[in-house]
Design a protein around this motif. Structure first.
Motif: not given
Length: 336
Positions: A252-277
């Motif tokens: 996705l183009h970063p300009s769409k990240y806001g629209a990606l969250l339309d209607g969302i009230e809570t964000v849940a993410i599982t298995d967060l991992r250390p980033l190297t990239d």
């Protein structure tokens, strides 16, 4: 039903990008009167006074200059048509910037630097200049130069808009004449960077991050099963595996990240991992900003948030971006 961000494909028009150039919901109600300067940091009160004075001038009816006045302004030596708030994280720069926008007369615009570059990319430079030349004030949060293309584009945009009489206000974690250092060969674009810096009256704001005063660095992560269960119990919650999410962001183009969250009230993410990239990390920074704008609580499983970015990343050219993202993600995790 839990929503999967990794399965959403939002479309965003250039008209929507322009119409959304207002302070995010988190800052919709802030005003100068609600800013509380730290008495131990006099630079905060000084910045408040400077922006309050500028807002008073920008609240007056706009005078249409005569042809002669426009010619004189164009021939004059460039002045400081912008104010630039430099400082660390959580000292209230965005609060002050949004307050300036709220208390100034329009037409006016508020956006992050990333949103501005996305907007100009969508419209094209000539159309962007035509549309924005009528604005009285443009506020740019998180001003930063990540690559030579941004440097050339924004230098030309701001230069032409200043000639048209547009005033600017910006916040950043980097002094304007140091923008780009450690990210690309900024010395090759010194003229453009210096030209940008010449437009701004720089105000330094000192102080500790208010979000972390007396608080732990990061909350303990939840077990993934608890994250999924809690997301299922909350209305309009999303839940994604970390790998699925960051792979989707790459498409996705970063300009769409806001629209990606339309209607969302809570964000849940599982298995967060250390980033190297670095590419994955920078996309996460943009998503974190859009989440913070919308004040979305974060339910997080996997590694603690303060272990997301590698030690090498936190020493590199994007260090300030990553620290800002951590500050915001940790605040959202505490809210959850």
């Amino acid at each position: 039903m839990v929503i999967r961000l990794s399965e959403q494909w939002p479309e965003v028009s250039s008209d929507r990008l322009l119409s959304e150039c207002v302070p995010p919901p988190r800052f919709s109600d802030v005003r100068f009167a609600t800013y509380r300067p730290d008495p131990d940091e006099p630079s905060q009160a000084e910045a408040l006074a400077a922006l309050t004075d500028r807002a008073a001038k920008l609240s007056l009816p706009r005078q249409t200059p005569s042809v002669w006045a426009r010619l004189r302004r164009k021939a004059a030596v460039p002045g400081k048509q912008g104010i630039y708030l430099d400082g660390g994280f959580g000292v209230g720069k965005t609060h002050l910037l949004a307050s300036l926008w709220h208390e100034s007369a329009g037409p006016k615009m508020y956006c992050t630097f990333v949103e501005l570059t996305n907007l100009v990319g969508a419209l094209g430079l000539r159309t962007a200049v035509d549309k924005l030349s009528s604005y009285r004030l443009i506020c740019i949060d998180e001003f930063e130069l990540d690559d030579p293309g941004d440097t050339m584009l924004i230098s030309r945009l701001i230069g032409q808009l200043v000639e048209a009489g547009v005033e600017f206000a910006a916040t950043s974690n980097t002094l304007p004449d140091k923008l780009g250092e450690g990210r690309f060969q900024a010395v090759d674009f010194l003229r453009e960077i210096q030209a940008l810096a010449a437009h701004f009256d720089v105000r330094r704001i000192d102080g500790p991050d208010y979000r972390h005063r007396g608080l732990p660095v990061a909350p303990d992560p939840w077990p993934d099963e608890k994250v999924e269960q809690e997301a299922g119990d909350r209305p309009n919650a999303s839940c994604d595996h970390f790998v699925d999410l960051h792979r989707h962001l790459a498409e996705l183009h970063p300009s769409k990240y806001g629209a990606l969250l339309d209607g969302i009230e809570t964000v849940a993410i599982t298995d967060l991992r250390p980033l190297t990239d670095e590419n994955v990390a920078l996309r996460l920074v943009v998503l974190a900003d859009r989440m913070y704008d919308r004040d979305l609580p974060l339910l997080a499983g996997g590694v603690p948030l303060d272990q997301l970015f590698s030690p090498e990343m936190l020493k590199g050219g994007y260090r300030k971006k990553y620290l800002r993202a951590l500050s915001r993600l940790i605040a959202l995790a505490r809210a959850a």
